[in-house]
Write a protein that holds these residues in place. Structure first.
Motif, short mmCIF file in Angstrom:
data_model
loop_
_atom_site.label_atom_id
_atom_site.label_comp_id
_atom_site.label_asym_id
_atom_site.label_seq_id
_atom_site.Cartn_x
_atom_site.Cartn_y
_atom_site.Cartn_z
N UNK A 226 0.82 -1.20 0.00
CA UNK A 226 0.00 0.00 0.00
C UNK A 226 0.86 1.26 0.00
N UNK A 227 2.13 1.17 0.38
CA UNK A 227 3.01 2.33 0.41
C UNK A 227 3.91 2.39 -0.83
N UNK A 228 3.79 1.47 -1.73
CA UNK A 228 4.65 1.39 -2.89
C UNK A 228 4.38 2.56 -3.85
N UNK A 229 5.44 3.09 -4.39
CA UNK A 229 5.29 4.16 -5.37
C UNK A 229 5.15 3.56 -6.76
N UNK A 230 4.67 4.37 -7.69
CA UNK A 230 4.55 3.93 -9.07
C UNK A 230 5.93 3.59 -9.62
N UNK A 231 6.94 4.36 -9.28
CA UNK A 231 8.29 4.09 -9.76
C UNK A 231 8.80 2.73 -9.26
N UNK A 232 8.53 2.42 -7.99
CA UNK A 232 8.93 1.11 -7.46
C UNK A 232 8.20 -0.01 -8.20
N UNK A 233 6.90 0.20 -8.45
CA UNK A 233 6.15 -0.81 -9.19
C UNK A 233 6.75 -1.02 -10.58
N UNK A 234 7.03 0.06 -11.29
CA UNK A 234 7.56 -0.07 -12.65
C UNK A 234 8.90 -0.79 -12.67
N UNK A 235 9.72 -0.59 -11.63
CA UNK A 235 10.99 -1.31 -11.53
C UNK A 235 10.73 -2.80 -11.37
N UNK A 236 9.80 -3.16 -10.51
CA UNK A 236 9.46 -4.57 -10.30
C UNK A 236 8.86 -5.16 -11.58
N UNK A 237 7.93 -4.43 -12.20
CA UNK A 237 7.27 -4.94 -13.41
C UNK A 237 8.27 -5.15 -14.55
N UNK A 238 9.26 -4.27 -14.66
CA UNK A 238 10.23 -4.41 -15.76
C UNK A 238 11.14 -5.61 -15.56
N UNK A 239 11.28 -6.07 -14.33
CA UNK A 239 12.13 -7.23 -14.04
C UNK A 239 11.35 -8.54 -14.03
N UNK A 240 10.03 -8.47 -14.13
CA UNK A 240 9.21 -9.69 -14.09
C UNK A 240 9.42 -10.50 -15.37
N UNK A 241 9.37 -11.82 -15.25
CA UNK A 241 9.51 -12.65 -16.46
C UNK A 241 8.33 -12.42 -17.41
N UNK A 242 8.52 -12.74 -18.68
CA UNK A 242 7.48 -12.53 -19.69
C UNK A 242 6.21 -13.32 -19.42
N UNK A 243 6.31 -14.36 -18.61
CA UNK A 243 5.14 -15.19 -18.32
C UNK A 243 4.25 -14.58 -17.24
N UNK A 244 4.64 -13.42 -16.69
CA UNK A 244 3.89 -12.78 -15.63
C UNK A 244 3.48 -11.37 -16.10
#
Length: 194
Positions: free
Chosen positions: A9-27
């Protein structure tokens, strides 16, 4: 579990985008209402439905593209990140936009439900609110759980969601209003549900 919920709930959009960019293509990850969501991997029936819709859209409006996998910056102040199953926009509209595009220019977003536990919250409540708040003219929900097609139109940018919502059962004809202005015969969708 509680620590993770508080951190999310405290995550920033920038933190999310960093996590999303590192996620495998299957996710496929999304960030709506301050929470990370994981979209279930699509199945063959899901993909056939999106292809069917693409053909119908291109027949009615060959000047448009139905784009798969384009992320959108949604919600108030563009603090959410959604990856609809498809986005209808003018041809080549998203060229050069990157993974998370501004929703301006998107004419319709499409979601086809997957058989997962958070479909109700995500596809029926959170996403229509976010898409409407972002000013996207149409939200088309093909709901395999309920065997319905719901057309959301007339977005409400202040409250979120849509002022006009029309639901039809699979097998009925559905009018998708402007900017699409096409009629969908949904009889075929009965073949793609469990």
């Amino acid at each position: 579990m509680t620590v993770m919920a508080e951190r999310t709930s405290q995550m920033s959009v920038q933190e999310f985008e960093t996590i999303a960019s590192a996620a495998p293509e299957t996710v496929t990850l999304e960030f709506i209402n301050g929470r990370i969501g994981v979209k279930k991997v699509t199945d063959g029936d899901h993909n056939v439905i999106v292809s069917w819709l693409a053909r119908r859209c291109m027949q009615g409006r060959p000047d448009l593209d139905l784009v798969y996998g384009q992320g959108l910056r949604v919600e108030a102040y563009r603090e959410g990140r959604a990856k609809p199953d498809a986005v209808l926009a003018p041809m080549a509209h998203f060229a050069g936009h990157g993974e998370w595009a501004d929703p301006a220019g998107a004419l319709m977003v499409v979601e086809v439900t997957s058989y997962d536990s958070d479909t109700d919250r995500r596809d029926r409540h959170e996403k229509p609110t976010s898409y409407g708040q972002s000013g996207i003219p149409l939200y088309l929900l093909i709901d395999r759980n309920a065997c319905t097609v719901t057309v959301h139109s007339n977005p409400d940018r202040h409250v979120g969601g849509y002022r006009d919502v029309h639901t039809a059962k699979f097998g009925e004809k559905v009018l998708v209003p402007g900017p699409m202005d096409i009629e969908l015969d949904t009889e075929i969708l009965k073949n793609y549900v469990r």
